[in-house]
Design a protein around this motif. Structure first.
Motif, PDB file in Angstrom:
ATOM      1  N   ASN A 112      -5.118   5.221   1.816  1.00 39.38           N
ATOM      2  CA  ASN A 112      -4.105   4.495   1.054  1.00 39.38           C
ATOM      3  C   ASN A 112      -4.504   5.094  -0.274  1.00 39.38           C
ATOM      4  O   ASN A 112      -5.118   6.041  -0.608  1.00 39.38           O
ATOM      5  N   GLN A 113      -3.625   4.225  -1.162  1.00 38.73           N
ATOM      6  CA  GLN A 113      -3.573   4.693  -2.671  1.00 38.73           C
ATOM      7  C   GLN A 113      -5.117   4.925  -3.394  1.00 38.73           C
ATOM      8  O   GLN A 113      -5.248   5.417  -4.322  1.00 38.73           O
ATOM      9  N   ASN A 114      -6.174   4.312  -2.652  1.00 41.25           N
ATOM     10  CA  ASN A 114      -7.417   3.979  -3.125  1.00 41.25           C
ATOM     11  C   ASN A 114      -8.339   5.318  -2.561  1.00 41.25           C
ATOM     12  O   ASN A 114      -9.451   5.447  -2.798  1.00 41.25           O
ATOM     13  N   ASP A 135       0.699  -1.277  -0.007  1.00 37.06           N
ATOM     14  CA  ASP A 135      -0.081   0.098   0.243  1.00 37.06           C
ATOM     15  C   ASP A 135       0.950   1.344  -0.002  1.00 37.06           C
ATOM     16  O   ASP A 135       1.883   1.273   0.712  1.00 37.06           O
ATOM     17  N   GLU A 136       0.388   2.419  -0.550  1.00 33.18           N
ATOM     18  CA  GLU A 136       0.991   3.461  -0.568  1.00 33.18           C
ATOM     19  C   GLU A 136       0.086   4.464   0.285  1.00 33.18           C
ATOM     20  O   GLU A 136      -1.160   4.350  -0.098  1.00 33.18           O
ATOM     21  N   ILE A 137       0.721   4.811   1.409  1.00 32.98           N
ATOM     22  CA  ILE A 137      -0.116   5.810   2.189  1.00 32.98           C
ATOM     23  C   ILE A 137       0.149   7.105   2.472  1.00 32.98           C
ATOM     24  O   ILE A 137       1.343   7.421   2.215  1.00 32.98           O
ATOM     25  N   THR A 138      -0.545   7.976   2.578  1.00 29.92           N
ATOM     26  CA  THR A 138      -0.269   9.350   2.755  1.00 29.92           C
ATOM     27  C   THR A 138      -1.151   9.972   4.019  1.00 29.92           C
ATOM     28  O   THR A 138      -2.192   9.623   4.377  1.00 29.92           O
ATOM     29  N   ALA A 139      -0.146  10.798   5.026  1.00 30.34           N
ATOM     30  CA  ALA A 139      -0.739  11.220   6.129  1.00 30.34           C
ATOM     31  C   ALA A 139      -0.713  12.789   5.868  1.00 30.34           C
ATOM     32  O   ALA A 139       0.034  13.378   5.235  1.00 30.34           O
TER      33      ALA A 139
END
Length: 102
Positions: free
Chosen positions: A84-86, A58-62
């Protein structure tokens, strides 16, 4: 920092079977410590909820934004979200942070 200021950081999760949600919380820690003004901020109190699992790959963004800054003190209340990326929220909540003097 002022009320309404926002900050963002992204990473790819590469760990195995460990609790992946820790990666989400760690990313928020990095955001507070390295991206927000007066780098070196520390959490004084957190109130986070895990909303969905984080999986390897997963690519996660804070993202965080300042809700309130105490007058005359380096303390701020922030709202934080990790997606997450979605675009699915995996962790969200608020935190009280202390910002070290620059």
């Amino acid at each position: 920092m002022r009320e309404g200021d926002g900050f963002r950081r992204t990473t790819k999760v590469t760990t195995g079977d460990a609790a992946q949600e820790i990666a989400a919380a760690g990313l928020l820690g990095a955001l507070v410590a390295e991206e927000m003004p007066a780098a070196g901020g520390e959490f004084l109190k957190v109130d986070w909820s895990v909303c969905a699992p984080v999986r390897p790959g997963d690519e996660i963004t804070a993202e965080a934004r300042v809700l309130a800054a105490r007058e005359g003190k380096p303390i701020s209340r922030i709202a934080a979200t990790v997606t997450n990326q979605n675009g699915e929220v995996v962790l969200q909540g608020t935190a009280l942070i202390y910002r070290r003097a620059a």
